[in-house]
Scaffold this motif. Structure first.
Motif, PDB file in Angstrom:
ATOM      1  N   PHE A 127      31.799  31.053  -2.279  1.00  0.00           N
ATOM      2  CA  PHE A 127      31.089  29.771  -2.132  1.00  0.00           C
ATOM      3  C   PHE A 127      29.770  29.970  -1.387  1.00  0.00           C
ATOM      4  O   PHE A 127      29.627  30.875  -0.572  1.00  0.00           O
ATOM      5  N   SER A 128      28.816  29.121  -1.717  1.00  0.00           N
ATOM      6  CA  SER A 128      27.504  29.208  -1.079  1.00  0.00           C
ATOM      7  C   SER A 128      27.389  28.152   0.023  1.00  0.00           C
ATOM      8  O   SER A 128      28.249  27.276   0.145  1.00  0.00           O
ATOM      9  N   ILE A 129      26.323  28.226   0.801  1.00  0.00           N
ATOM     10  CA  ILE A 129      26.034  27.220   1.829  1.00  0.00           C
ATOM     11  C   ILE A 129      24.701  26.580   1.431  1.00  0.00           C
ATOM     12  O   ILE A 129      23.632  27.103   1.764  1.00  0.00           O
ATOM     13  N   PRO A 130      24.758  25.485   0.658  1.00  0.00           N
ATOM     14  CA  PRO A 130      23.529  24.898   0.114  1.00  0.00           C
ATOM     15  C   PRO A 130      22.484  24.576   1.176  1.00  0.00           C
ATOM     16  O   PRO A 130      21.283  24.681   0.919  1.00  0.00           O
ATOM     17  N   ASP A 131      22.941  24.197   2.388  1.00  0.00           N
ATOM     18  CA  ASP A 131      21.996  23.853   3.462  1.00  0.00           C
ATOM     19  C   ASP A 131      21.094  25.043   3.797  1.00  0.00           C
ATOM     20  O   ASP A 131      19.890  24.889   4.001  1.00  0.00           O
ATOM     21  N   LEU A 132      21.689  26.244   3.871  1.00  0.00           N
ATOM     22  CA  LEU A 132      20.894  27.438   4.177  1.00  0.00           C
ATOM     23  C   LEU A 132      19.914  27.731   3.043  1.00  0.00           C
ATOM     24  O   LEU A 132      18.785  28.181   3.283  1.00  0.00           O
ATOM     25  N   ASP A 133      20.344  27.472   1.810  1.00  0.00           N
ATOM     26  CA  ASP A 133      19.451  27.681   0.660  1.00  0.00           C
ATOM     27  C   ASP A 133      18.279  26.709   0.716  1.00  0.00           C
ATOM     28  O   ASP A 133      17.133  27.094   0.490  1.00  0.00           O
ATOM     29  N   ARG A 134      18.582  25.443   1.032  1.00  0.00           N
ATOM     30  CA  ARG A 134      17.520  24.425   1.057  1.00  0.00           C
ATOM     31  C   ARG A 134      16.499  24.723   2.151  1.00  0.00           C
ATOM     32  O   ARG A 134      15.310  24.491   1.978  1.00  0.00           O
ATOM     33  N   TYR A 135      16.986  25.222   3.281  1.00  0.00           N
ATOM     34  CA  TYR A 135      16.081  25.548   4.390  1.00  0.00           C
ATOM     35  C   TYR A 135      15.574  26.992   4.308  1.00  0.00           C
ATOM     36  O   TYR A 135      14.849  27.445   5.179  1.00  0.00           O
ATOM     37  N   GLN A 136      16.015  27.700   3.269  1.00  0.00           N
ATOM     38  CA  GLN A 136      15.605  29.093   3.039  1.00  0.00           C
ATOM     39  C   GLN A 136      15.845  29.974   4.270  1.00  0.00           C
ATOM     40  O   GLN A 136      14.978  30.714   4.719  1.00  0.00           O
ATOM     41  N   LEU A 137      17.066  29.872   4.798  1.00  0.00           N
ATOM     42  CA  LEU A 137      17.454  30.659   5.967  1.00  0.00           C
ATOM     43  C   LEU A 137      18.455  31.738   5.555  1.00  0.00           C
ATOM     44  O   LEU A 137      19.267  31.523   4.656  1.00  0.00           O
ATOM     45  N   PRO A 138      18.413  32.891   6.208  1.00  0.00           N
ATOM     46  CA  PRO A 138      19.350  33.977   5.857  1.00  0.00           C
ATOM     47  C   PRO A 138      20.766  33.680   6.342  1.00  0.00           C
ATOM     48  O   PRO A 138      20.961  32.905   7.281  1.00  0.00           O
ATOM     49  N   LEU A 139      21.749  34.309   5.695  1.00  0.00           N
ATOM     50  CA  LEU A 139      23.131  34.196   6.149  1.00  0.00           C
ATOM     51  C   LEU A 139      23.373  35.211   7.263  1.00  0.00           C
ATOM     52  O   LEU A 139      22.864  36.326   7.199  1.00  0.00           O
ATOM     53  N   ASP A 140      24.154  34.794   8.257  1.00  0.00           N
ATOM     54  CA  ASP A 140      24.409  35.636   9.431  1.00  0.00           C
ATOM     55  C   ASP A 140      25.916  35.874   9.560  1.00  0.00           C
ATOM     56  O   ASP A 140      26.692  34.939   9.746  1.00  0.00           O
ATOM     57  N   THR A 141      26.319  37.138   9.451  1.00  0.00           N
ATOM     58  CA  THR A 141      27.744  37.485   9.550  1.00  0.00           C
ATOM     59  C   THR A 141      28.346  37.016  10.869  1.00  0.00           C
ATOM     60  O   THR A 141      29.502  36.569  10.921  1.00  0.00           O
ATOM     61  N   ALA A 142      27.570  37.102  11.946  1.00  0.00           N
ATOM     62  CA  ALA A 142      28.076  36.738  13.272  1.00  0.00           C
ATOM     63  C   ALA A 142      28.395  35.251  13.396  1.00  0.00           C
ATOM     64  O   ALA A 142      29.151  34.845  14.272  1.00  0.00           O
TER      65      ALA A 142
END
Length: 203
Positions: A140-155
């Motif tokens: 599954f994706s995190i649409p909010d991070l896509d909309r704000y163009q922010l990277p995903l953080d494992t931590a």
């Protein structure tokens, strides 16, 4: 900077507000014809649900797609008695955020916690749930991070398991927390259409 880009799009959308059952309901109509409907708890400002709808190929309104909140269960499926038993034991995936984190719940997963692994796939911009017994797999994706163009953080990712439910938590980045705080201030300024004064203010 990318963050204001999404905020600007929200600001440019035509917005209507309603107050109902202790919730503030906001309807957005974007320039491209897409619609977004959100519900917030009035007291806490907590997002309860978010749905999207866009025009279908014939120009009519399509079905609402749930991003946050209880998934839409097809009425026919609930009425079909032979499907009730099957659907009641199938895993149910839904997103239910908190003020500081994105959160997903997957019900009807009876396996112990050590069976699960939840990871971030940075290149594919998604999270993946796997089980060592190969009984469940979910991407599954995190649409909010896509909309704000922010990277995903494992931590930022963690999970717990209790009562046959896997709860996955992703801490919201500071950029999103700041943007949401700003948006809440702006949404509160929109007078609700049913607040008694009849001022259905759109922005």
């Amino acid at each position: 900077m990318a963050v204001p880009g999404w905020l600007e799009r929200l600001r440019a959308a035509s917005k209507t507000a309603l107050m109902e059952d202790g919730k503030r309901k906001i309807h957005y109509l974007f320039e491209d014809g897409k619609e977004m409907a959100e519900e917030y708890e009035v007291k806490t400002g907590q997002l309860v649900s978010r749905k999207w709808r866009e025009k279908n190929t014939l120009g009519g309104s399509g079905k609402w797609q749930v991003e946050v909140g209880e998934p839409n269960l097809p009425l026919l499926e609930a009425l079909e008695s032979d499907l009730i038993k099957e659907s009641s034991s199938n895993p149910v995936f839904m997103r239910k955020d908190t003020l500081t984190s994105f959160q997903w719940r997957i019900r009807n997963l009876p396996y112990p916690k050590e069976v699960y692994s939840v990871s971030v796939e940075k290149e594919q911009r998604c999270c993946v749930v796997r089980t060592t017994n190969k009984k469940y797999y979910k991407k599954f994706s995190i649409p909010d991070l896509d909309r704000y163009q922010l990277p995903l953080d494992t931590a930022a990712l963690s999970f717990t398991h209790a009562n046959n439910t896997l709860v996955i938590t992703y801490q919201k980045p500071k950029e999103i927390l700041a943007a949401e705080e700003q948006l809440q201030k702006e949404l509160k300024k929109i007078k609700a259409a049913n607040n008694g004064d009849g001022d259905c203010k759109t922005q």
